[in-house]
Design a protein around this motif. Sequence first.
Motif, mmCIF file in Angstrom:
data_model
loop_
_atom_site.group_PDB
_atom_site.id
_atom_site.type_symbol
_atom_site.label_atom_id
_atom_site.label_comp_id
_atom_site.label_asym_id
_atom_site.label_seq_id
_atom_site.Cartn_x
_atom_site.Cartn_y
_atom_site.Cartn_z
ATOM 1 N N ALA A 21 8.449 -2.276 -1.055
ATOM 2 C CA ALA A 21 8.231 -1.035 -0.307
ATOM 3 C C ALA A 21 6.943 -0.349 -0.740
ATOM 4 C CB ALA A 21 9.420 -0.097 -0.493
ATOM 5 N N ILE A 22 6.663 -0.344 -2.036
ATOM 6 C CA ILE A 22 5.447 0.285 -2.546
ATOM 7 C C ILE A 22 4.211 -0.395 -1.950
ATOM 8 C CG2 ILE A 22 4.028 0.689 -4.603
ATOM 9 C CD1 ILE A 22 6.661 0.921 -6.166
ATOM 10 N N ASN A 23 4.184 -1.716 -2.023
ATOM 11 C CA ASN A 23 3.046 -2.451 -1.482
ATOM 12 C C ASN A 23 2.933 -2.261 0.023
ATOM 13 O OD1 ASN A 23 2.294 -3.518 -3.978
ATOM 14 N ND2 ASN A 23 3.746 -5.226 -3.799
ATOM 15 N N ASP A 24 4.077 -2.255 0.709
ATOM 16 C CA ASP A 24 4.061 -2.071 2.161
ATOM 17 C C ASP A 24 3.530 -0.689 2.537
ATOM 18 O OD1 ASP A 24 5.034 -4.592 2.526
ATOM 19 O OD2 ASP A 24 7.116 -3.976 2.919
ATOM 20 N N ILE A 25 3.927 0.320 1.771
ATOM 21 C CA ILE A 25 3.463 1.683 2.057
ATOM 22 C C ILE A 25 1.953 1.773 1.879
ATOM 23 C CG2 ILE A 25 3.456 4.042 1.139
ATOM 24 C CD1 ILE A 25 6.488 3.749 0.732
ATOM 25 N N ARG A 26 1.443 1.207 0.809
ATOM 26 C CA ARG A 26 0.004 1.240 0.576
ATOM 27 C C ARG A 26 -0.754 0.542 1.711
ATOM 28 N NH1 ARG A 26 -0.351 -0.416 -5.855
ATOM 29 N NH2 ARG A 26 0.140 1.638 -6.716
ATOM 30 N N LYS B 261 2.339 8.329 17.010
ATOM 31 C CA LYS B 261 2.806 6.979 17.336
ATOM 32 C C LYS B 261 2.415 5.979 16.244
ATOM 33 C CE LYS B 261 2.457 7.720 22.341
ATOM 34 N NZ LYS B 261 1.792 7.277 23.589
ATOM 35 N N LYS B 262 1.225 6.144 15.730
ATOM 36 C CA LYS B 262 0.721 5.178 14.759
ATOM 37 C C LYS B 262 1.432 5.294 13.407
ATOM 38 C CE LYS B 262 -2.580 3.612 17.468
ATOM 39 N NZ LYS B 262 -2.561 2.218 17.971
ATOM 40 N N SER B 263 2.005 6.450 13.104
ATOM 41 C CA SER B 263 2.575 6.662 11.780
ATOM 42 C C SER B 263 4.051 6.313 11.699
ATOM 43 C CB SER B 263 2.386 8.129 11.363
ATOM 44 O OG SER B 263 3.084 8.999 12.248
ATOM 45 N N ASP B 264 4.646 5.813 12.793
ATOM 46 C CA ASP B 264 6.082 5.508 12.788
ATOM 47 C C ASP B 264 6.453 4.501 11.702
ATOM 48 O OD1 ASP B 264 6.597 7.268 14.780
ATOM 49 O OD2 ASP B 264 6.628 5.791 16.402
ATOM 50 N N ASN B 265 5.632 3.487 11.529
ATOM 51 C CA ASN B 265 5.939 2.465 10.529
ATOM 52 C C ASN B 265 5.890 3.035 9.114
ATOM 53 O OD1 ASN B 265 6.459 -0.223 9.573
ATOM 54 N ND2 ASN B 265 4.287 -0.359 9.009
ATOM 55 N N VAL B 266 4.902 3.921 8.870
ATOM 56 C CA VAL B 266 4.796 4.545 7.558
ATOM 57 C C VAL B 266 6.012 5.424 7.291
ATOM 58 C CG1 VAL B 266 3.395 6.039 6.088
ATOM 59 C CG2 VAL B 266 2.281 4.515 7.716
ATOM 60 N N LYS B 267 6.448 6.147 8.313
ATOM 61 C CA LYS B 267 7.638 6.997 8.154
ATOM 62 C C LYS B 267 8.859 6.143 7.807
ATOM 63 C CE LYS B 267 6.146 10.485 11.524
ATOM 64 N NZ LYS B 267 6.414 11.084 12.851
ATOM 65 N N ARG B 268 8.973 5.015 8.472
ATOM 66 C CA ARG B 268 10.121 4.142 8.221
ATOM 67 C C ARG B 268 10.113 3.630 6.782
ATOM 68 N NH1 ARG B 268 10.658 -1.096 8.018
ATOM 69 N NH2 ARG B 268 8.509 -1.437 8.747
ATOM 70 N N LEU B 269 8.948 3.276 6.297
ATOM 71 C CA LEU B 269 8.852 2.760 4.938
ATOM 72 C C LEU B 269 9.166 3.839 3.903
ATOM 73 C CD1 LEU B 269 5.635 0.583 5.343
ATOM 74 C CD2 LEU B 269 7.959 -0.249 4.940
ATOM 75 N N PHE B 270 8.647 5.033 4.147
ATOM 76 C CA PHE B 270 8.961 6.121 3.226
ATOM 77 C C PHE B 270 10.457 6.433 3.248
ATOM 78 C CE2 PHE B 270 4.401 7.609 3.269
ATOM 79 C CZ PHE B 270 4.221 7.527 1.900
ATOM 80 N N GLY B 271 11.055 6.309 4.417
ATOM 81 C CA GLY B 271 12.486 6.591 4.533
ATOM 82 C C GLY B 271 13.340 5.660 3.698
ATOM 83 N N SER C 140 -3.311 2.361 4.556
ATOM 84 C CA SER C 140 -4.690 1.911 4.788
ATOM 85 C C SER C 140 -4.906 1.522 6.247
ATOM 86 C CB SER C 140 -5.015 0.725 3.880
ATOM 87 O OG SER C 140 -4.974 1.099 2.528
ATOM 88 N N LYS C 141 -3.925 0.829 6.801
ATOM 89 C CA LYS C 141 -4.008 0.411 8.202
ATOM 90 C C LYS C 141 -3.997 1.620 9.130
ATOM 91 C CE LYS C 141 -1.751 -2.595 11.607
ATOM 92 N NZ LYS C 141 -0.598 -3.501 11.865
ATOM 93 N N LEU D 242 1.699 13.135 6.613
ATOM 94 C CA LEU D 242 1.911 12.664 7.979
ATOM 95 C C LEU D 242 1.894 13.811 8.985
ATOM 96 C CD1 LEU D 242 4.618 9.943 7.274
ATOM 97 C CD2 LEU D 242 2.173 9.608 7.708
ATOM 98 N N THR D 243 2.496 14.938 8.610
ATOM 99 C CA THR D 243 2.538 16.095 9.526
ATOM 100 C C THR D 243 1.137 16.614 9.804
ATOM 101 O OG1 THR D 243 4.736 16.735 8.735
ATOM 102 C CG2 THR D 243 3.443 18.418 9.866
#
Length: 488
Positions: A174-179, A110-120, A183-184, A98-99
Amino acid sequence: MTELKDQNIKYKSWLDTSTFDNCKLNRKDYGEFLCDYITGEKEGFVLNINGHWGAGKTEFLKRMYSELITRNYPTIYIDSWESDFTNDPLTVVSSELLTQLEKCNRNANKKSDNVKRLFGKVIKGTVIGAAAMATKAAIGEASVGADLAKTLYESDNKDFMNQLKDDYSDKITAINDIRNALSKLAVELQHNDNTKLPIVVLIDELDRCRPTYAINMLEVIKHFFNTRYFVFVVATDTTQLCESIKAVYGNNFDSKTYLKRFFNRTAELASPDIEYYLKSLDINNTYEKSGYLTDLHLYPKVSTQTLDIAYYIAHLSKYYQLSIRDIDQLLAKLNACLRCAQSAYTSIGLKQAINIVVLIVAIIEHDKGITAFNKRELFTPLFEPFLNNESYAFEMEGVKIRMSLVITIALESISKQIEEENDYRGGGIISFLSRNKISQYRDKYEELKYNNYLENTVNIHRHLNNEQPKFWVWDDYKKVVELAGNIT
């Protein structure tokens, strides 16, 4: 259109210093071919680049990074060994991914906020175990990562299973959501910045990591990041990685089959072109500028006119099967030895006559722990042929000559032969093979028709007698090589 090479990417300096155009190992065609290959994969792909220790895997990945960035593919480089101490490869990969994406794309933050939340939401130990169970349910393949996850809990198996059961559903989700989120994110970044897909993640130095960390890293890549529009390239010494896996699961564990679960394909990083590499270093010109070729008597010449040190280094390196790292170390020690000899000349004004073949062989023998190095004596030119490559020959004066024979003659030429006409004027040791010995060589090897090499090797003492140099005998080579041996 966003040009990635113009962005503030993490390893921007590599775009100048590490490209396939300036590759000293002549790997431009292969590197560009592999970049073409992996960028054609869009459905989640993991490539293993397999190369032995010292084959130049890190430099190859750096050049892949530069090539892919130049082609406008978002590319992430991760040195897994640097993060080995963390015990948490999921955090490392997600954080670096992400960094570095944020440095590649202006909208990534901005676009990666959701991915960060899921990883968290993910807790490393339980999620690896859950991912292993999910994998079994989905494709009927049990993952030994589940067994490894147990060790992350200081509790018995019952406690472990209770913890796993409590959050199983959340973690699988969470795994499926992260994947899906990754991709999105890739599509959105490509749409907004007009960069290309896939996103490529280069993982380096995995075989240097602790066995448990290396296994966890592979599990993380498989379960979290094996997703659409992402390609992972993992550089390993596969033989060493297999041994690391066995260190965890036992010598009878089928580590090769286990590794195949993580890699879609394997690309071999072939041994580099040593002569091309040495040519790119311009060794002969460097030694000439340093004064070695004028301050010292270096012999024998490859031909009547030429002292080609790089030629000897290249073929001796092939004979002893040296890696690029070995060659770099050899060059450093050879330079130190010649500098020492040059210092002796400038301080006392006595030229040193050095058989460059003997000096190179001595450095290699010392590094490899070959017993002949310590067994050899002043009057006994003992040589142990390198049996793994005994038949190796190279061309000299249009004739193929076995390297073991070249080395044998070089060693015999520096053994001390006491004769009446020997003289020790000026403090220098003047040692040479007897005329009878020279005749024996000519009779024995006449069919090889390389009299110039014999002349340059054996008769150098006679040619230089009037200059009264100090001819190095074995004790001189041994002493300076042992001193240079402290350089690593």
